[in-house]
Design a protein around this motif. Structure first.
Motif, PDB file in Angstrom:
ATOM      1  N   THR A 168       0.842  -1.194   0.000  1.00  0.00           N
ATOM      2  CA  THR A 168       0.000   0.000   0.000  1.00  0.00           C
ATOM      3  C   THR A 168       0.877   1.244   0.000  1.00  0.00           C
ATOM      4  O   THR A 168       1.847   1.333   0.754  1.00  0.00           O
ATOM      5  CB  THR A 168      -0.909   0.019   1.246  1.00  0.00           C
ATOM      6  N   GLY A 169       0.519   2.194  -0.851  1.00  0.00           N
ATOM      7  CA  GLY A 169       1.247   3.459  -0.923  1.00  0.00           C
ATOM      8  C   GLY A 169       2.412   3.457  -1.882  1.00  0.00           C
ATOM      9  O   GLY A 169       2.989   4.506  -2.156  1.00  0.00           O
ATOM     10  N   SER A 170       2.784   2.317  -2.424  1.00  0.00           N
ATOM     11  CA  SER A 170       3.935   2.278  -3.332  1.00  0.00           C
ATOM     12  C   SER A 170       3.589   2.736  -4.746  1.00  0.00           C
ATOM     13  O   SER A 170       4.478   3.076  -5.510  1.00  0.00           O
ATOM     14  CB  SER A 170       4.550   0.871  -3.371  1.00  0.00           C
ATOM     15  N   ASP A 171       2.315   2.770  -5.095  1.00  0.00           N
ATOM     16  CA  ASP A 171       1.873   3.288  -6.385  1.00  0.00           C
ATOM     17  C   ASP A 171       1.531   4.760  -6.180  1.00  0.00           C
ATOM     18  O   ASP A 171       0.528   5.088  -5.557  1.00  0.00           O
ATOM     19  CB  ASP A 171       0.656   2.503  -6.881  1.00  0.00           C
ATOM     20  N   ARG A 172       2.356   5.635  -6.692  1.00  0.00           N
ATOM     21  CA  ARG A 172       2.183   7.072  -6.442  1.00  0.00           C
ATOM     22  C   ARG A 172       0.894   7.631  -7.038  1.00  0.00           C
ATOM     23  O   ARG A 172       0.401   8.658  -6.580  1.00  0.00           O
ATOM     24  CB  ARG A 172       3.377   7.848  -6.992  1.00  0.00           C
ATOM     25  N   LEU A 173       0.360   6.992  -8.056  1.00  0.00           N
ATOM     26  CA  LEU A 173      -0.865   7.481  -8.672  1.00  0.00           C
ATOM     27  C   LEU A 173      -2.121   6.926  -7.997  1.00  0.00           C
ATOM     28  O   LEU A 173      -3.212   7.456  -8.187  1.00  0.00           O
ATOM     29  CB  LEU A 173      -0.885   7.130 -10.163  1.00  0.00           C
ATOM     30  N   ASN A 174      -1.979   5.860  -7.228  1.00  0.00           N
ATOM     31  CA  ASN A 174      -3.115   5.248  -6.549  1.00  0.00           C
ATOM     32  C   ASN A 174      -2.639   4.755  -5.184  1.00  0.00           C
ATOM     33  O   ASN A 174      -2.491   3.560  -4.955  1.00  0.00           O
ATOM     34  CB  ASN A 174      -3.678   4.102  -7.397  1.00  0.00           C
ATOM     35  N   THR A 175      -2.410   5.671  -4.269  1.00  0.00           N
ATOM     36  CA  THR A 175      -1.806   5.324  -2.981  1.00  0.00           C
ATOM     37  C   THR A 175      -2.625   4.367  -2.120  1.00  0.00           C
ATOM     38  O   THR A 175      -2.040   3.615  -1.350  1.00  0.00           O
ATOM     39  CB  THR A 175      -1.447   6.583  -2.166  1.00  0.00           C
ATOM     40  N   PRO A 176      -3.967   4.327  -2.209  1.00  0.00           N
ATOM     41  CA  PRO A 176      -4.684   3.332  -1.395  1.00  0.00           C
ATOM     42  C   PRO A 176      -4.570   1.903  -1.933  1.00  0.00           C
ATOM     43  O   PRO A 176      -4.904   0.951  -1.235  1.00  0.00           O
ATOM     44  CB  PRO A 176      -6.152   3.779  -1.457  1.00  0.00           C
ATOM     45  N   PHE A 177      -4.091   1.743  -3.162  1.00  0.00           N
ATOM     46  CA  PHE A 177      -4.000   0.428  -3.798  1.00  0.00           C
ATOM     47  C   PHE A 177      -2.960  -0.432  -3.095  1.00  0.00           C
ATOM     48  O   PHE A 177      -1.878   0.020  -2.758  1.00  0.00           O
ATOM     49  CB  PHE A 177      -3.611   0.592  -5.268  1.00  0.00           C
ATOM     50  N   GLY A 178      -3.292  -1.693  -2.868  1.00  0.00           N
ATOM     51  CA  GLY A 178      -2.313  -2.640  -2.352  1.00  0.00           C
ATOM     52  C   GLY A 178      -2.667  -3.202  -0.989  1.00  0.00           C
ATOM     53  O   GLY A 178      -3.756  -2.995  -0.454  1.00  0.00           O
ATOM     54  N   PHE A 179      -1.711  -3.935  -0.450  1.00  0.00           N
ATOM     55  CA  PHE A 179      -1.833  -4.669   0.805  1.00  0.00           C
ATOM     56  C   PHE A 179      -0.789  -4.122   1.771  1.00  0.00           C
ATOM     57  O   PHE A 179       0.391  -4.083   1.440  1.00  0.00           O
ATOM     58  CB  PHE A 179      -1.579  -6.158   0.517  1.00  0.00           C
ATOM     59  N   ASP A 180      -1.200  -3.700   2.958  1.00  0.00           N
ATOM     60  CA  ASP A 180      -0.282  -3.064   3.902  1.00  0.00           C
ATOM     61  C   ASP A 180       0.384  -4.091   4.809  1.00  0.00           C
ATOM     62  O   ASP A 180       0.041  -4.259   5.969  1.00  0.00           O
ATOM     63  CB  ASP A 180      -1.017  -2.025   4.732  1.00  0.00           C
ATOM     64  N   ARG A 181       1.392  -4.786   4.274  1.00  0.00           N
ATOM     65  CA  ARG A 181       2.073  -5.806   5.076  1.00  0.00           C
ATOM     66  C   ARG A 181       3.088  -5.201   6.044  1.00  0.00           C
ATOM     67  O   ARG A 181       3.473  -5.843   7.011  1.00  0.00           O
ATOM     68  CB  ARG A 181       2.712  -6.854   4.185  1.00  0.00           C
ATOM     69  N   LEU A 182       3.497  -3.961   5.828  1.00  0.00           N
ATOM     70  CA  LEU A 182       4.444  -3.329   6.751  1.00  0.00           C
ATOM     71  C   LEU A 182       3.803  -3.037   8.105  1.00  0.00           C
ATOM     72  O   LEU A 182       4.472  -3.086   9.139  1.00  0.00           O
ATOM     73  CB  LEU A 182       5.015  -2.054   6.143  1.00  0.00           C
ATOM     74  N   ALA A 183       2.509  -2.748   8.102  1.00  0.00           N
ATOM     75  CA  ALA A 183       1.825  -2.453   9.366  1.00  0.00           C
ATOM     76  C   ALA A 183       1.708  -3.695  10.243  1.00  0.00           C
ATOM     77  O   ALA A 183       1.538  -3.585  11.455  1.00  0.00           O
ATOM     78  CB  ALA A 183       0.439  -1.877   9.086  1.00  0.00           C
ATOM     79  N   LEU A 184       1.829  -4.862   9.658  1.00  0.00           N
ATOM     80  CA  LEU A 184       1.720  -6.099  10.423  1.00  0.00           C
ATOM     81  C   LEU A 184       2.743  -6.145  11.554  1.00  0.00           C
ATOM     82  O   LEU A 184       2.417  -6.472  12.686  1.00  0.00           O
ATOM     83  CB  LEU A 184       1.898  -7.305   9.496  1.00  0.00           C
ATOM     84  N   SER A 185       3.979  -5.782  11.261  1.00  0.00           N
ATOM     85  CA  SER A 185       5.010  -5.831  12.299  1.00  0.00           C
ATOM     86  C   SER A 185       4.846  -4.712  13.316  1.00  0.00           C
ATOM     87  O   SER A 185       5.310  -4.827  14.443  1.00  0.00           O
ATOM     88  CB  SER A 185       6.400  -5.773  11.669  1.00  0.00           C
ATOM     89  N   ALA A 186       4.161  -3.646  12.947  1.00  0.00           N
ATOM     90  CA  ALA A 186       3.982  -2.531  13.869  1.00  0.00           C
ATOM     91  C   ALA A 186       2.852  -2.773  14.862  1.00  0.00           C
ATOM     92  O   ALA A 186       2.911  -2.300  15.994  1.00  0.00           O
ATOM     93  CB  ALA A 186       3.711  -1.254  13.083  1.00  0.00           C
TER      94      ALA A 186
END
Length: 188
Positions: free
Chosen positions: A83-101
């Motif tokens: 999530t957030g890695s596509d600069r044109l569509n920031t909500p797109f994707g899966f937020d796996r980084l938040a899992l460790s947080a």
């Protein structure tokens, strides 16, 4: 599972790499369903194999995926994208980084993965409902694999978890009134 790389094997890669044992593990949750006449299209797309375009060996044209396979590939891409890695569509994707947080123990990680998978998959307009999410070590998995005995299942799960590999399944309903099962595997 602090850094779960929740990625789906692409449809082309899964088809090319399937051995008989792996194919048995990848059987769909529901029998293959065909869209009813007049049902909305699930789209078409260029086929991808681990992010690379696929050429048709006979015609040397780019290979297309259509219908359920196009949707499956799009959902796999969504889950594989942070999530957030596509600069044109920031909500797109899966937020796996938040899992460790936020997720500190296994039940909390599973709950987070379930919620994030539902959010990610349901953001595609071709998905009408996320019917079910379950993990390979849940009792539901055994219900859907009637030929698999509990001892064999226990050994498979122990080996996978020892290798820090976990699998999650999502059953979704589509706008074409069909069901599609997705399988995600990730490492912890």
């Amino acid at each position: 599972m602090p850094h779960a790389a929740a990625s789906f094997p692409t449809a082309a890669a899964a088809t090319a790499a399937r051995g008989s044992e792996q194919a048995a593990a990848m059987l769909p949750y529901l029998p293959a369903e065909s869209p009813r006449d007049g049902a909305p299209s699930l789209g078409s797309s260029l086929a991808l194999d681990e992010g690379d375009l696929v050429l048709d060996g006979r015609s040397l044209d780019l290979t297309l995926v259509v219908g359920a396979e196009a949707l499956r590939q799009a959902l796999e891409l969504g889950v594989a994208t942070q999530t957030g890695s596509d600069r044109l569509n920031t909500p797109f994707g899966f937020d796996r980084l938040a899992l460790s947080a936020y997720a500190h123990d296994l039940p909390t990680r599973k709950e987070f993965l379930t919620m994030e998978l539902v959010r990610c998959v349901s953001s595609d307009l071709r998905v009408t409902d996320v019917r079910e999410v379950f993990f390979d070590d849940d009792p539901r998995y055994l219900e859907l694999r009637p030929g698999l005995d509990e001892e064999t299942h226990r050994r498979e799960i122990a080996a996978a978890h020892a290798a820090r590999v976990h699998a999650v399944f999502a059953v979704v309903d589509t706008i074409a009134s069909t069901a599609l099962t997705l399988r995600a595997r990730g490492t912890s």
